[in-house]
Design a protein around this motif. Structure first.
Motif, mmCIF file in Angstrom:
data_model
loop_
_atom_site.group_PDB
_atom_site.id
_atom_site.type_symbol
_atom_site.label_atom_id
_atom_site.label_comp_id
_atom_site.label_asym_id
_atom_site.label_seq_id
_atom_site.Cartn_x
_atom_site.Cartn_y
_atom_site.Cartn_z
ATOM 1 N N SER A 1 0.816 -1.216 0.000
ATOM 2 C CA SER A 1 0.000 0.000 0.000
ATOM 3 C C SER A 1 0.852 1.269 0.000
ATOM 4 C CB SER A 1 -0.938 -0.004 1.208
ATOM 5 O OG SER A 1 -0.191 -0.026 2.402
ATOM 6 N N ASN A 2 2.143 1.137 -0.240
ATOM 7 C CA ASN A 2 3.054 2.276 -0.295
ATOM 8 C C ASN A 2 3.290 2.662 -1.751
ATOM 9 O OD1 ASN A 2 3.695 2.272 2.612
ATOM 10 N ND2 ASN A 2 4.565 0.267 2.109
ATOM 11 N N HIS A 3 3.141 3.960 -2.027
ATOM 12 C CA HIS A 3 3.255 4.449 -3.402
ATOM 13 C C HIS A 3 4.252 5.600 -3.475
ATOM 14 C CE1 HIS A 3 -0.294 2.081 -4.176
ATOM 15 N NE2 HIS A 3 -0.880 2.678 -3.147
ATOM 16 N N PHE A 4 5.051 5.608 -4.538
ATOM 17 C CA PHE A 4 6.045 6.643 -4.786
ATOM 18 C C PHE A 4 5.844 7.148 -6.212
ATOM 19 C CE2 PHE A 4 10.174 7.781 -6.600
ATOM 20 C CZ PHE A 4 10.577 8.767 -5.729
ATOM 21 N N LEU A 5 5.881 8.470 -6.378
ATOM 22 C CA LEU A 5 5.722 9.075 -7.694
ATOM 23 C C LEU A 5 6.701 10.230 -7.836
ATOM 24 C CD1 LEU A 5 4.183 9.664 -10.385
ATOM 25 C CD2 LEU A 5 2.610 11.047 -9.014
ATOM 26 N N ALA A 6 7.448 10.237 -8.919
ATOM 27 C CA ALA A 6 8.317 11.365 -9.280
ATOM 28 C C ALA A 6 7.946 11.756 -10.701
ATOM 29 C CB ALA A 6 9.785 10.966 -9.201
ATOM 30 N N GLN A 7 7.711 13.050 -10.923
ATOM 31 C CA GLN A 7 7.335 13.485 -12.266
ATOM 32 C C GLN A 7 7.728 14.928 -12.511
ATOM 33 O OE1 GLN A 7 3.138 13.114 -12.865
ATOM 34 N NE2 GLN A 7 2.598 14.344 -11.105
ATOM 35 N N GLY A 8 7.865 15.241 -13.788
ATOM 36 C CA GLY A 8 8.204 16.596 -14.181
ATOM 37 C C GLY A 8 9.512 16.632 -14.924
ATOM 38 N N GLY A 9 10.189 17.767 -14.814
ATOM 39 C CA GLY A 9 11.426 17.941 -15.541
ATOM 40 C C GLY A 9 12.448 18.733 -14.751
ATOM 41 N N ILE A 10 13.687 18.588 -15.148
ATOM 42 C CA ILE A 10 14.815 19.308 -14.556
ATOM 43 C C ILE A 10 15.740 19.695 -15.699
ATOM 44 C CG2 ILE A 10 16.890 19.094 -13.124
ATOM 45 C CD1 ILE A 10 15.410 17.153 -11.359
ATOM 46 N N GLY A 11 16.226 20.927 -15.692
ATOM 47 C CA GLY A 11 17.262 21.307 -16.631
ATOM 48 C C GLY A 11 16.933 22.435 -17.575
ATOM 49 N N GLU A 12 15.655 22.770 -17.735
ATOM 50 C CA GLU A 12 15.284 23.874 -18.603
ATOM 51 C C GLU A 12 14.521 24.911 -17.803
ATOM 52 O OE1 GLU A 12 13.104 22.366 -21.943
ATOM 53 O OE2 GLU A 12 14.896 21.589 -22.914
ATOM 54 N N LEU A 13 14.614 26.148 -18.213
ATOM 55 C CA LEU A 13 13.909 27.232 -17.555
ATOM 56 C C LEU A 13 12.415 26.916 -17.503
ATOM 57 C CD1 LEU A 13 14.305 30.020 -16.296
ATOM 58 C CD2 LEU A 13 13.808 31.000 -18.532
ATOM 59 N N GLY A 14 11.825 27.030 -16.323
ATOM 60 C CA GLY A 14 10.406 26.761 -16.147
ATOM 61 C C GLY A 14 10.072 25.326 -15.789
ATOM 62 N N ASP A 15 11.046 24.425 -15.823
ATOM 63 C CA ASP A 15 10.785 23.038 -15.438
ATOM 64 C C ASP A 15 10.378 22.951 -13.972
ATOM 65 O OD1 ASP A 15 11.266 21.911 -17.874
ATOM 66 O OD2 ASP A 15 13.268 21.169 -17.390
ATOM 67 N N VAL A 16 9.481 22.052 -13.683
ATOM 68 C CA VAL A 16 9.057 21.762 -12.313
ATOM 69 C C VAL A 16 9.156 20.262 -12.123
ATOM 70 C CG1 VAL A 16 7.160 21.844 -10.666
ATOM 71 C CG2 VAL A 16 7.517 23.750 -12.236
ATOM 72 N N PHE A 17 9.674 19.855 -10.977
ATOM 73 C CA PHE A 17 9.837 18.450 -10.651
ATOM 74 C C PHE A 17 9.197 18.212 -9.299
ATOM 75 C CE2 PHE A 17 11.762 14.378 -11.064
ATOM 76 C CZ PHE A 17 12.142 13.982 -9.800
ATOM 77 N N SER A 18 8.376 17.178 -9.192
ATOM 78 C CA SER A 18 7.745 16.892 -7.899
ATOM 79 C C SER A 18 7.934 15.430 -7.528
ATOM 80 C CB SER A 18 6.254 17.244 -7.933
ATOM 81 O OG SER A 18 5.567 16.414 -8.831
ATOM 82 N N ILE A 19 8.020 15.214 -6.233
ATOM 83 C CA ILE A 19 8.143 13.871 -5.671
ATOM 84 C C ILE A 19 7.055 13.744 -4.621
ATOM 85 C CG2 ILE A 19 9.583 12.276 -4.364
ATOM 86 C CD1 ILE A 19 12.022 13.822 -5.410
ATOM 87 N N SER A 20 6.333 12.635 -4.653
ATOM 88 C CA SER A 20 5.339 12.404 -3.607
ATOM 89 C C SER A 20 5.365 10.941 -3.211
ATOM 90 C CB SER A 20 3.940 12.821 -4.069
ATOM 91 O OG SER A 20 3.525 12.046 -5.155
ATOM 92 N N SER A 21 5.002 10.693 -1.982
ATOM 93 C CA SER A 21 4.903 9.318 -1.505
ATOM 94 C C SER A 21 3.688 9.204 -0.608
ATOM 95 C CB SER A 21 6.171 8.901 -0.763
ATOM 96 O OG SER A 21 6.307 9.637 0.422
ATOM 97 N N GLU A 22 3.092 8.071 -0.637
ATOM 98 C CA GLU A 22 1.983 7.757 0.250
ATOM 99 C C GLU A 22 2.298 6.407 0.870
ATOM 100 O OE1 GLU A 22 -2.686 6.769 -0.141
ATOM 101 O OE2 GLU A 22 -1.959 8.501 -1.262
ATOM 102 N N CYS A 23 2.520 6.423 2.161
ATOM 103 C CA CYS A 23 2.902 5.206 2.859
ATOM 104 C C CYS A 23 1.856 4.876 3.912
ATOM 105 C CB CYS A 23 4.266 5.376 3.526
ATOM 106 S SG CYS A 23 5.571 5.753 2.346
ATOM 107 N N ALA A 24 1.773 3.605 4.250
ATOM 108 C CA ALA A 24 0.788 3.168 5.238
ATOM 109 C C ALA A 24 1.011 3.838 6.588
ATOM 110 C CB ALA A 24 0.845 1.653 5.384
ATOM 111 N N ILE A 25 2.249 4.131 6.936
ATOM 112 C CA ILE A 25 2.555 4.716 8.237
ATOM 113 C C ILE A 25 2.456 6.231 8.206
ATOM 114 C CG2 ILE A 25 4.358 4.997 9.985
ATOM 115 C CD1 ILE A 25 5.395 2.239 9.118
ATOM 116 N N THR A 26 2.941 6.839 7.141
ATOM 117 C CA THR A 26 2.953 8.301 7.050
ATOM 118 C C THR A 26 2.687 8.729 5.618
ATOM 119 O OG1 THR A 26 4.249 10.284 7.410
ATOM 120 C CG2 THR A 26 5.466 8.351 6.743
#
Length: 119
Positions: free
Chosen positions: A85-110
């Motif tokens: 039931s633990n989920h990890f997601l990384a999406q977006g971009g890095i390296g160009e002007l205006g890029d946005v990168f996000s990381i999220s996780s959903e874990c059973a404990i936190t």
């Protein structure tokens, strides 16, 4: 004279048990990996992966991802991994002007969301 500077790599991981190599829970990991691109004038391409019909200890493991890269400084894409039931997601971009990168996780404990690496 032009040389062939293309890169293509494909592979499968079948019934991989990580505990055969390190101290970890028993696993049965199955994945496909595909990498394609070019080596010059700088390395660039797309990495795709799929993890399915896998287990870590007693938990199901799944994941998918597609990440495009241009050199070692520019990345864009999405990578997902679920273990039980633990989920990890990384999406977006890095390296160009205006890029946005996000990381999220959903874990059973936190539950945690990290948003806002931009540039």
């Amino acid at each position: 004279m032009e040389t062939n500077n293309y890169l293509k790599l494909s592979g499968n991981l079948e019934s991989f048990n990580i505990s055969d190599f390190i101290q970890a829970p028993a696993s049965d990991l199955n994945a496909t990996i595909n990498l394609s691109g070019k080596l010059s004038p700088q390395i660039s391409g797309v990495l795709k992966y799929t993890i399915q019909k896998s287990r870590l200890a007693k938990f199901p493991v799944t994941g998918t991802g597609q990440i495009a890269f241009n050199g070692f400084e520019q990345f864009k894409g999405k990578a997902e991994l679920s273990v039980g039931s633990n989920h990890f997601l990384a999406q977006g971009g890095i390296g160009e002007l205006g890029d946005v990168f996000s990381i999220s996780s959903e874990c059973a404990i936190t539950r945690t969301n990290w948003i806002g690496l931009g540039g």
